[in-house]
Design an enzyme around this catalytic site. Structure first.
Site, PDB file in Angstrom:
ATOM      1  N   ASP A 286       0.799  -1.237   0.000  1.00 39.53           N
ATOM      2  CA  ASP A 286       0.000   0.000   0.000  1.00 39.53           C
ATOM      3  C   ASP A 286       0.829   1.282   0.000  1.00 39.53           C
ATOM      4  OD1 ASP A 286      -2.583  -0.940  -0.316  1.00 39.53           O
ATOM      5  OD2 ASP A 286      -2.712  -1.522   1.791  1.00 39.53           O
TER       6      ASP A 286
ATOM      7  N   ASP B 119      -7.434  -3.653  -5.247  1.00 38.64           N
ATOM      8  CA  ASP B 119      -7.103  -2.345  -4.664  1.00 38.64           C
ATOM      9  C   ASP B 119      -5.749  -1.829  -5.151  1.00 38.64           C
ATOM     10  OD1 ASP B 119      -8.512  -4.266  -3.155  1.00 38.64           O
ATOM     11  OD2 ASP B 119      -8.379  -3.121  -1.312  1.00 38.64           O
TER      12      ASP B 119
ATOM     13  N   GLY C 272      -9.664 -17.144  -7.791  1.00 39.08           N
ATOM     14  CA  GLY C 272     -10.108 -15.886  -7.218  1.00 39.08           C
ATOM     15  C   GLY C 272     -10.756 -16.155  -5.865  1.00 39.08           C
TER      16      GLY C 272
ATOM     17  N   THR D 159     -12.461 -13.865  -2.113  1.00 39.99           N
ATOM     18  CA  THR D 159     -12.671 -12.570  -1.466  1.00 39.99           C
ATOM     19  C   THR D 159     -11.953 -12.550  -0.133  1.00 39.99           C
ATOM     20  OG1 THR D 159     -14.290 -10.845  -1.074  1.00 39.99           O
ATOM     21  CG2 THR D 159     -14.778 -12.991  -0.083  1.00 39.99           C
TER      22      THR D 159
ATOM     23  N   ARG E 247     -16.422  -1.992  -2.436  1.00 38.00           N
ATOM     24  CA  ARG E 247     -15.242  -1.142  -2.583  1.00 38.00           C
ATOM     25  C   ARG E 247     -14.251  -1.728  -3.583  1.00 38.00           C
ATOM     26  NH1 ARG E 247     -14.662  -0.141   2.156  1.00 38.00           N
ATOM     27  NH2 ARG E 247     -12.780  -1.223   2.812  1.00 38.00           N
TER      28      ARG E 247
ATOM     29  N   TRP F 138     -12.699   0.322  -6.467  1.00 41.73           N
ATOM     30  CA  TRP F 138     -11.250   0.387  -6.793  1.00 41.73           C
ATOM     31  C   TRP F 138     -11.054  -0.022  -8.248  1.00 41.73           C
ATOM     32  CZ3 TRP F 138      -9.530   3.417  -3.460  1.00 41.73           C
ATOM     33  CH2 TRP F 138      -9.486   3.203  -2.077  1.00 41.73           C
TER      34      TRP F 138
ATOM     35  N   SER G 132     -14.504  -3.269   7.070  1.00 43.25           N
ATOM     36  CA  SER G 132     -14.532  -4.717   6.862  1.00 43.25           C
ATOM     37  C   SER G 132     -15.679  -5.313   7.654  1.00 43.25           C
ATOM     38  CB  SER G 132     -13.241  -5.357   7.373  1.00 43.25           C
ATOM     39  OG  SER G 132     -12.148  -4.963   6.594  1.00 43.25           O
TER      40      SER G 132
ATOM     41  N   SER H  94     -18.440 -11.932   7.371  1.00 37.69           N
ATOM     42  CA  SER H  94     -19.593 -12.753   6.964  1.00 37.69           C
ATOM     43  C   SER H  94     -19.195 -14.215   7.199  1.00 37.69           C
ATOM     44  CB  SER H  94     -19.922 -12.527   5.481  1.00 37.69           C
ATOM     45  OG  SER H  94     -19.169 -13.412   4.672  1.00 37.69           O
TER      46      SER H  94
HETATM   47  N1  GLY Z   1      -7.533  -1.366   0.507  1.00 39.02           N
HETATM   48  C1  GLY Z   1      -8.251  -1.903   1.587  1.00 39.02           C
HETATM   49  C2  GLY Z   1      -9.663  -1.480   1.640  1.00 39.02           C
HETATM   50  O1  GLY Z   1     -10.181  -0.864   0.705  1.00 39.02           O
HETATM   51  O2  GLY Z   1     -10.303  -1.796   2.647  1.00 39.02           O
END
Ligand code: GLY
Length: 401
Positions: free
Chosen positions: A111, A171, A229, A231, A243, A247, A361, A364
């Protein structure tokens, strides 16, 4: 009742006016000023607690966003004492970011763009800060150490090469502008080359047939081939985390900005189309696009996704023929109207953040994240809200990304 807004209703929704955008940005700047006094040199955490941020050291992946709010405010203030105070605050944040990258404090992840573009690249752009430039180049150096030749991607998190972390996430597309900037500033093509290769890998795998997106993609550490893939922060593996989708919108727009590859517009169109057709009637996405009208009492929103998507649409509009650009600018204006009328916090006693009802966040039964910041202000939501207002008011604005 339809689960998601119909195209007809979406087109009828009203658009924000320049006057309302200007008032909204003024309210934001007043809040940033109060926050600066309150944090005393510290940084707000990623998500608020009951709409108020807990200030702390420069450690998380999100601290660049508040500095970005400081620079956006600075750009909008007239010459004078107040502007000087914002300048002083922004430059003292740059000292902190330089110290952080030089001491390698909590930078073992991808990041670097989220941290160093709105803080140090912005400082360099706006003030010529050499410390900002040095910090941002060091951050770009750190980011490229995460490149995996096998699979051609920047590894998001965790120990380099470990099978359970051999993945990239959608992201990351917003971390790449830092590499393009570093290539330009240093004259070294390696940064651009790595960004290009990551983009190519990401574009090959993150977008599904229907325009929805994967949050994370695992690659095979032995062969470098696509593995699967999954999540982390979305509701379940096959769903579209709001989100992540946002992104994807902004990420494909900046991918286009830097590469000018025409096929990226097609990816942008599909990702934005999926997002816009999975909004509830008030235009604020639920945290996962699985949810829609009727889920108001059981599921939280993520307002930050709406403002990130608006920024992406406004960015992409710069490169499109007039009628297509007008379509996406109009959609961004509708999202921003909804955000300023129903989601901007105007009462400082109610919230310290700019934008209410974000979700960092949500746990689930099917995802792997730790629950944090559900139905709260989130610091990137505040930043991108201000960025979108800035874009609406000054389309010629030089972006920090
Ligand atoms: N980049 C982490 C988020 O969007 O939570």
């Amino acid at each position: 009742m339809d689960k998601w807004i119909t195209q007809e209703k979406l087109c009828e929704a009203s658009e924000i006016s320049a006057e309302d955008a200007s008032k909204a940005l003024d309210r934001c700047i007043a809040k940033v000023e109060q926050a600066l006094l309150c944090y005393g040199g510290l940084f707000p955490g990623p998500a608020s607690v009951k709409n108020f941020y807990i200030p702390g050291e420069n450690r998380s992946w999100t601290t660049g966003f508040f500095t970005g709010e400081v620079w956006l405010s600075y750009e909008n203030l007239p010459e004078g004492r107040k502007k000087d105070l914002f300048l002083e605050a922004g430059l003292s944040h740059v000292d902190s970011f330089l110290e952080r990258i030089e001491s390698r404090t909590d930078v073992d992840h991808h990041d670097m763009g989220f941290l160093y573009s709105p803080s140090c690249v912005a400082a360099y752009q706006l003030t010529g800060s050499q410390k900002g430039k040095r910090a941002a180049v060091l951050a770009a150096d750190q980011l490229i150490t995460r490149f995996q030749e096998k699979g051609q991607f920047l590894q998001a998190w965790g120990e380099m090469g470990a099978r359970d972390n051999y993945r990239f996430i959608i992201d990351c597309l917003l971390n790449l502008p830092l590499l393009y900037w570093a290539a330009e500033e240093t004259g070294k093509p390696v940064y651009r080359d790595i960004a290009q290769r990551h983009i190519h890998t990401a574009m090959s795998y993150v977008i599904r047939e229907d325009g929805s997106t994967w949050h994370t993609i695992f690659m095979d550490p032995v062969t470098g081939a696509f593995d699967h893939g999954a999540t982390c922060q979305g509701y379940r593996d096959g769903s579209a985390w709001a989100r992540g989708q946002a992104w994807g919108i902004y990420g494909t727009a900046v991918a286009y900005k830097y590469t000018r590859r025409t096929e990226y517009f097609e990816y942008f169109r599909r990702v934005a189309g999926y997002f816009l057709s999975h909004l509830p009637d008030d235009l604020c996405p639920f945290w996962d696009l699985t949810f829609g009208n009727g889920d108001e009492t059981s599921e939280p929103r993520d307002s930050s996704s709406a403002v990130i998507a608006a920024c992406g649409m406004l960015e992409m509009s710069k490169y499109l023929p007039e009628d297509t650009a007008d379509y996406y600018t109009g959609m961004a204006r509708r999202l921003m109207k909804a955000m300023t009328v129903h989601y901007q916090s105007t009462d400082p006693k109610e919230a310290q953040g700019q934008l209410l009802h974000g979700t960092y966040s949500k746990k689930s039964p099917y995802n792997t994240c730790t629950q944090e910041g559900v139905d709260e202000c989130v610091i990137w939501g505040d930043y991108f809200f201000m960025e979108a207002l800035q874009r609406l008011l000054r389309p010629e604005w030089t972006i920090y990304w």
